[in-house]
Scaffold this active site. Structure first.
Site: not given
Length: 390
Positions: A65, A69, A72, A109, A142, A202, A272
């Site tokens: 990626c 972040c 992550c 998801c 999702c 979400c 969740r």
């Protein structure tokens, strides 16, 4: 305890607690923990009974990626030894999703690393959604693909997506300390795009990144303002090879207090229990079911969870039941608004939610509480030749 009686009354009326009340939940002692769980449990049962919704993650594209972040394992510069692969083909993703559905998952998801999807990526995901729904007509899908450009949420909706996930993760005030390649406002914008397109929004948080109690309350209140239908609460998984690898700031008791605070602020929202529950809640996971009404089944994106069979046994042993596909998750007053795609669920006192450390004396696990042995990199399921955990 007067505080808990007040919070239960407000939760049953869908009334927003004050910031001071939310902070007071986080400041309660371990001696009061079971009282806090019992009180929040009354609110949870009012709106969701004893049902637990199961969700299943399919990592469509892992690693590499360009975003930075800090939490992550897929970030730019990550040295975490995770699985790395490019886009799964629609049939591969559908096969992976089928394992979760067979295990009882009601929602699949679809997640892909990256800043955000190109139009070609949206086409790929649209074909994947079609493949999944062809095999499992009733399953909710999702998508979680990063920052959305104009028109992409509508295209995903038209392809059959039911929801879109994009977490705020932490408070606006500390967001720049966690990520520099995009902004908090970028994340808010994507959640709003999902709402406007008629997708069920979400959005949630990650706790345990060194944030304060005030940060946690800030992000939860911001989420309530955004009004998503579901709020995933993640607990930081400190991957070796990431900047936050040494952040072991959570105890099982603190994790439960955070979940209780989210439930009080977001009484009628699907809360969740997400990544990191096995690492930080450990043997207290069953108590969390009195606070949340939704969990992920099996493994996560780049880490392994406990066995899917163990998840199902935990739910049954704790006196709860898996929510069936013929049951509407959200209470009627929210479900109707969500189906209409208006992003507003009854005005005045509804509920959405949020993230992390402390302005009062920090309650941290410290070095003695670090459990790197519980951080297991995913080596099975999507992107591998091994059977998934579901």
């Amino acid at each position: 305890m007067d505080l808990l009686n007040t919070l239960v009354d407000k939760g049953l009326r869908r009334e927003l607690p004050t910031r001071e009340e939310a902070l007071a939940v986080l400041a309660t002692s371990d001696d009061d923990l079971l009282d806090v769980v019992a009180a929040a449990g009354k609110v949870r049962r009012q709106w969701f009974g004893r049902r637990v919704k199961l969700n299943y993650l399919v990592n469509l594209k892992s690693g590499l990626c360009p975003e930075d972040c800090s939490y992550c394992s897929q970030r730019l510069g990550s040295k975490a030894e995770i699985l790395k692969y490019t886009w799964l083909k629609p049939d591969e993703a559908s096969e992976a999703a089928a394992a979760g559905v067979a295990g009882g998952a009601k929602r699949v998801c679809l997640v892909a690393s990256g800043r955000g999807p190109t139009d070609r990526d949206v086409d790929r995901v649209s074909k994947t959604i079609a493949a999944i729904k062809e095999q499992n007509e009733d399953v909710e899908v999702c998508a979680c693909l990063g920052l959305l450009s104009e028109g992409q949420a509508e295209r995903l909706r038209d392809a059959g997506a039911d929801a879109y996930n994009h977490n705020l993760n932490t408070s606006e005030g500390t967001y720049g300390d966690i990520t520099t390649t995009h902004t908090y406002a970028d994340r808010v914008d994507t959640v709003q795009k999902a709402h406007a397109a008629g997708l069920s929004a979400c959005s949630g948080l990650i706790a345990g990144m060194g944030e304060s109690d005030e940060d946690l309350v800030d992000v939860v209140f911001a989420l309530r303002e955004l009004d998503p239908d579901s709020v995933p609460v993640n607990f930081l998984i400190p991957f070796e090879g990431t900047p936050l690898a040494k952040e072991w700031n959570l105890t099982p008791q603190r994790a439960l207090r955070i979940l209780a605070m989210v439930r009080f602020v977001c009484p009628d929202v699907e809360v969740r229990l997400a990544g990191g529950r096995e690492v930080h809640l450990r043997t207290l996971q069953p108590l969390a079911l009195h606070l949340v009404n939704s969990i992920f089944l099996g493994d996560y994106l780049t880490s392994e969870g406990q066995a899917g069979k163990a998840d199902l046994e935990m739910i049954t042993d704790a006196g709860f039941e898996v929510e069936g596909s013929d049951t509407t998750t959200l209470p009627a007053h929210r479900a109707g608004a969500a189906a209409a795609g208006c992003g507003s669920h009854g005005g005045g006192g509804c509920a959405p939610c949020g993230d992390t450390a402390e302005e009062t004396a920090p309650e941290t696990a410290g070095a003695s509480g670090a459990r790197p042995d519980l951080v297991a990199v995913r080596r099975r399921g999507a992107g591998t030749d091994l059977a998934p955990n579901a």
